[in-house]
Write a protein that holds these residues in place. Structure first.
Motif, short mmCIF file in Angstrom:
data_model
loop_
_atom_site.label_atom_id
_atom_site.label_comp_id
_atom_site.label_asym_id
_atom_site.label_seq_id
_atom_site.Cartn_x
_atom_site.Cartn_y
_atom_site.Cartn_z
N ARG A 150 8.86 -91.79 -56.27
CA ARG A 150 8.95 -91.97 -54.82
C ARG A 150 10.39 -91.96 -54.31
O ARG A 150 10.62 -91.75 -53.12
CB ARG A 150 8.32 -93.32 -54.42
CG ARG A 150 6.83 -93.42 -54.66
CD ARG A 150 6.37 -94.87 -54.53
NE ARG A 150 4.93 -94.98 -54.58
CZ ARG A 150 4.15 -95.19 -53.52
NH1 ARG A 150 4.71 -95.31 -52.33
NH2 ARG A 150 2.84 -95.27 -53.63
N TRP A 151 11.34 -92.25 -55.17
CA TRP A 151 12.72 -92.45 -54.73
C TRP A 151 13.40 -91.12 -54.47
O TRP A 151 13.46 -90.25 -55.35
CB TRP A 151 13.49 -93.25 -55.77
CG TRP A 151 14.80 -93.79 -55.28
CD1 TRP A 151 16.04 -93.41 -55.69
CD2 TRP A 151 14.99 -94.81 -54.31
NE1 TRP A 151 17.00 -94.13 -55.02
CE2 TRP A 151 16.38 -95.00 -54.17
CE3 TRP A 151 14.11 -95.59 -53.53
CZ2 TRP A 151 16.91 -95.94 -53.28
CZ3 TRP A 151 14.65 -96.51 -52.66
CH2 TRP A 151 16.04 -96.68 -52.54
N ARG A 152 13.92 -90.94 -53.27
CA ARG A 152 14.62 -89.72 -52.89
C ARG A 152 16.13 -89.93 -53.03
O ARG A 152 16.57 -90.96 -53.50
CB ARG A 152 14.24 -89.38 -51.44
CG ARG A 152 12.75 -89.09 -51.26
CD ARG A 152 12.18 -89.66 -49.97
NE ARG A 152 12.57 -88.97 -48.78
CZ ARG A 152 11.80 -88.11 -48.11
NH1 ARG A 152 10.59 -87.82 -48.55
NH2 ARG A 152 12.22 -87.54 -47.00
N ASP A 183 17.41 -88.27 -47.69
CA ASP A 183 17.42 -89.00 -46.43
C ASP A 183 18.86 -89.25 -46.03
O ASP A 183 19.74 -89.33 -46.89
CB ASP A 183 16.69 -90.35 -46.55
CG ASP A 183 15.21 -90.20 -46.83
OD1 ASP A 183 14.60 -89.26 -46.28
OD2 ASP A 183 14.67 -91.00 -47.61
N GLU A 189 16.66 -97.26 -47.99
CA GLU A 189 16.20 -98.63 -48.18
C GLU A 189 17.34 -99.52 -48.66
O GLU A 189 17.37 -100.72 -48.37
CB GLU A 189 15.04 -98.68 -49.17
CG GLU A 189 14.43 -100.06 -49.30
CD GLU A 189 13.22 -100.13 -50.22
OE1 GLU A 189 12.75 -101.26 -50.47
OE2 GLU A 189 12.75 -99.07 -50.68
N ASP A 461 -2.09 -93.66 -47.90
CA ASP A 461 -0.86 -94.43 -48.12
C ASP A 461 -1.14 -95.93 -48.05
O ASP A 461 -0.60 -96.71 -48.84
CB ASP A 461 0.19 -94.06 -47.07
CG ASP A 461 0.73 -92.65 -47.24
OD1 ASP A 461 0.62 -92.10 -48.34
OD2 ASP A 461 1.26 -92.12 -46.24
N VAL A 465 -0.41 -98.88 -50.66
CA VAL A 465 0.36 -100.06 -50.29
C VAL A 465 -0.36 -101.33 -50.74
O VAL A 465 0.24 -102.25 -51.31
CB VAL A 465 0.60 -100.09 -48.76
CG1 VAL A 465 1.00 -101.49 -48.30
CG2 VAL A 465 1.68 -99.09 -48.39
N GLU A 503 2.03 -91.31 -41.74
CA GLU A 503 2.48 -91.66 -43.08
C GLU A 503 2.89 -93.13 -43.09
O GLU A 503 3.39 -93.64 -42.08
CB GLU A 503 3.67 -90.78 -43.49
CG GLU A 503 4.21 -91.04 -44.89
CD GLU A 503 5.43 -90.18 -45.22
OE1 GLU A 503 6.04 -90.45 -46.27
OE2 GLU A 503 5.78 -89.28 -44.42
N ARG A 505 5.09 -95.80 -45.66
CA ARG A 505 5.90 -95.96 -46.86
C ARG A 505 6.11 -97.45 -47.14
O ARG A 505 6.21 -98.26 -46.21
CB ARG A 505 7.26 -95.28 -46.69
CG ARG A 505 7.19 -93.78 -46.49
CD ARG A 505 8.59 -93.20 -46.34
NE ARG A 505 8.56 -91.77 -46.02
CZ ARG A 505 9.65 -91.04 -45.75
NH1 ARG A 505 10.85 -91.62 -45.76
NH2 ARG A 505 9.54 -89.76 -45.46
N SER A 507 8.61 -100.18 -48.40
CA SER A 507 9.99 -100.57 -48.70
C SER A 507 9.95 -102.00 -49.23
O SER A 507 10.24 -102.97 -48.51
CB SER A 507 10.86 -100.46 -47.45
OG SER A 507 11.03 -99.13 -47.04
N THR A 522 13.64 -88.16 -41.36
CA THR A 522 14.57 -89.12 -41.95
C THR A 522 15.87 -88.44 -42.40
O THR A 522 16.77 -89.11 -42.90
CB THR A 522 13.93 -89.84 -43.13
OG1 THR A 522 13.47 -88.88 -44.08
CG2 THR A 522 12.74 -90.68 -42.67
#
Length: 550
Positions: A150-152, A183, A189, A461, A465, A503, A505, A507, A522
């Motif tokens: 998931r980490w960009r 991003d 984050e 999503d 979560v 969407e 997400r 965090s 983003t």
């Protein structure tokens, strides 16, 4: 312009020399230990605004103006504001240090590298990205599915070509190919975490909780599992200390952290706000964009997390924005148009209703532009009087603190009226409510939506979560700043609309869910004529062109 020595600025605020750590001649870091040296509690003023026109309405300028006006009234006042991001500085908006005579100094340094905080955040973010992909490559120290990362990555620059990328090309020796994205650093984050962390221990705990992906069995893989948190703290140790700068008139300003007003919570740091409240009589802080985006996040996310609550809200308005929301074309908003102005009051009314929903008093701050007519200003004054709301016209852009005395008096009157019974925290939702109901509470109360629709992707999503344990977190709404709705073309006070969430997400480190609506990105792109093209570095080293209209 000659600036005051930064140690002198710190001394005015009451900081000891040992707590002011110079970063060059005219800026400094403030030691976190300064928080433990006093127990004073100042009065917090939240600066917000109506939805702006694309160029913005000068909310930061008015925040600086208020701090300057309060100082001229003999108050120990400090502005606690966000750090600018290079993306907007070189993109559409230009610099983020106020404007004219109501600006922060050293403006060029603050708008560019300042004390290196954004570079540290970018580095920490990308260190985690490198450790995540290294974990995928070696299968160690934890199993991590490459298709569930998931980490960009992050970059403090507007660059639309990095919105979708493929990494790991070149064969097995160079990595495992997968799609990912960048991003802007303000949307990271890590940025949101730095702004919410109370100390180094809290910072490491929050970083540890970041969900970077999933294991083959679907369980969460966090930053602590790839053994990244301590190294990230090492990069962020100095960045966690608030930055001390000054207004153009030499008053103190704490400029620290700059989360994106949509995807992150859009507020300056908790440690900066607490430090300001410890040493000042009045603290002027702002939250990104209008009340619907910035102030709601400040109250429901930052205040809930930090145990803070403002005494009142200063709502920045301009005649041009009111006319824009009343149906006037953007190219015509500088012209007299009393009919469009009257229609625009409906938009302002909605924001005042939202302020009241949080149980807070409000003062209207009119950022006066040269073309503003007195008859139109009188109509706005009459609107405020009919609703029992204080109002002041401010022309600090041209007159500095002298132009903010009326504003300072109006805000002080609002604050004084709360001394006997300060407002108590009133949130829009409880943490126990399902995420869907939290989103509906924000959409209905602050945006005026009839309901909220969730796309199939958003529903999926939300299931993820819940599986990852994030259902009990507050919600950070990401939508356009140009409208109360999720459609930037709908000015005024939209009615009868359904907000669509596309969407969601998690965090987990920052401690909130992000609900994305509309076409919000983003990673912004540069406009056809970016601000970067007007910047000039003169022979003596001066930089001009960073600010709009410069």
């Amino acid at each position: 312009m000659k600036l005051r020595p930064i140690a002198e600025v710190g001394a005015e605020l009451g900081l000891s020399p040992e707590d002011v750590l110079p970063w060059g001649r005219d800026r400094a870091k403030v030691s976190l230990e300064a928080l433990d040296r006093r127990s004073h509690q100042g009065r917090l003023v939240l600066v917000s605004a109506i939805n702006p026109t694309p160029p913005g309405e000068g909310k930061t300028t008015m925040s600086v103006a208020l701090a300057m006006g309060l100082r001229r009234r003999g108050r120990r006042a400090v502005a606690a504001l966000r750090e600018p991001s290079l993306g907007p500085v070189f993109g559409v908006k230009g610099g983020g240090t106020g404007g004219g005579e109501a600006s922060l100094e050293p403006a060029a340094d603050i708008n560019l590298h300042f004390t290196g905080d954004l570079h540290a955040i970018t580095s920490a973010h990308n260190l985690l990205a490198a450790l995540v992909d290294n974990t995928v490559y070696y299968g160690h120290p934890v199993a991590l599915e490459s298709t569930r990362v998931r980490w960009r990555r992050a970059l403090d620059m507007n660059d639309r070509f990095l919105r979708n990328v493929i990494v790991g090309l070149g064969g097995r020796a160079h990595g495992v190919p997968r799609e990912t994205a960048f991003d802007i650093t303000a949307a990271s984050e890590v940025m949101a975490i730095l702004a919410l962390a109370g100390n180094l221990q809290d910072l490491e705990a929050r970083l540890s909780r970041i969900v970077v992906g999933q294991a083959p069995d679907g369980s969460a893989v966090r930053a602590k599992d790839v053994e990244a948190a301590a190294a990230m703290v090492a990069l962020l140790k100095d960045a966690l200390m608030p930055n001390l700068a000054q207004t153009r008139e030499g008053g103190p300003a704490l400029v620290h952290a700059g989360p994106f007003g949509n995807i992150a919570h859009g507020c300056s740091s908790v440690v900066g706000t607490r430090l300001a409240l410890t040493y000042a009589d009045e603290v002027v802080t702002e939250a990104g964009f209008g009340f619907d985006l910035g102030a709601e996040k400040f109250l429901d996310i930052k205040c809930r997390s930090a145990g803070l609550w403002p005494r009142g809200v200063m709502v920045v308005v301009t005649l041009r924005a009111l006319k824009y929301h009343g149906g006037a074309a953007l190219a015509k908003v500088a012209e007299p148009d009393r009919e469009a102005l009257a229609r625009g009051f409906d938009h302002l009314e909605k924001h005042l209703e939202s302020v009241a929903a949080f149980g807070l008093p409000a003062v209207l701050c009119v950022n006066r532009f040269p073309q503003d007519s007195e008859p139109e200003l009188d109509e706005l004054r009459a609107f405020a009087k009919a609703r029992g709301v204080g109002i002041a016209v401010c022309d600090s852009f041209s007159r500095g603190g002298e132009g903010a005395l009326e504003l300072a008096d109006a805000v002080l009157a609002m604050l004084d009226a709360t001394d006997e019974a300060p407002p108590k925290p009133r949130f829009l939702y409880t943490l126990e409510q399902p995420p869907e109901e939290k989103i509906r509470a924000i959409a209905r109360t602050v945006y005026g939506a009839d309901d909220v629709a969730f796309t199939p992707g958003a529903v999926k999503d939300l299931e993820a979560v819940r599986a990852l344990g994030g259902a009990g977190l507050p919600v950070c709404m990401a939508k356009t700043h140009l409208s109360l709705s999720d459609d930037p073309a709908k000015q005024g006070r939209p009615r009868g609309f359904t907000l669509t969430v596309r969407e969601v997400r998690l965090s987990a480190g920052a401690g909130f869910l992000v609900a994305l609506t509309g076409e919000l990105l983003t990673m912004p792109g540069l406009p056809r004529e970016p601000s970067a093209r007007r910047i000039v570095v003169h022979g003596d080293g001066r930089i001009t062109g960073l600010m709009q209209g410069e």
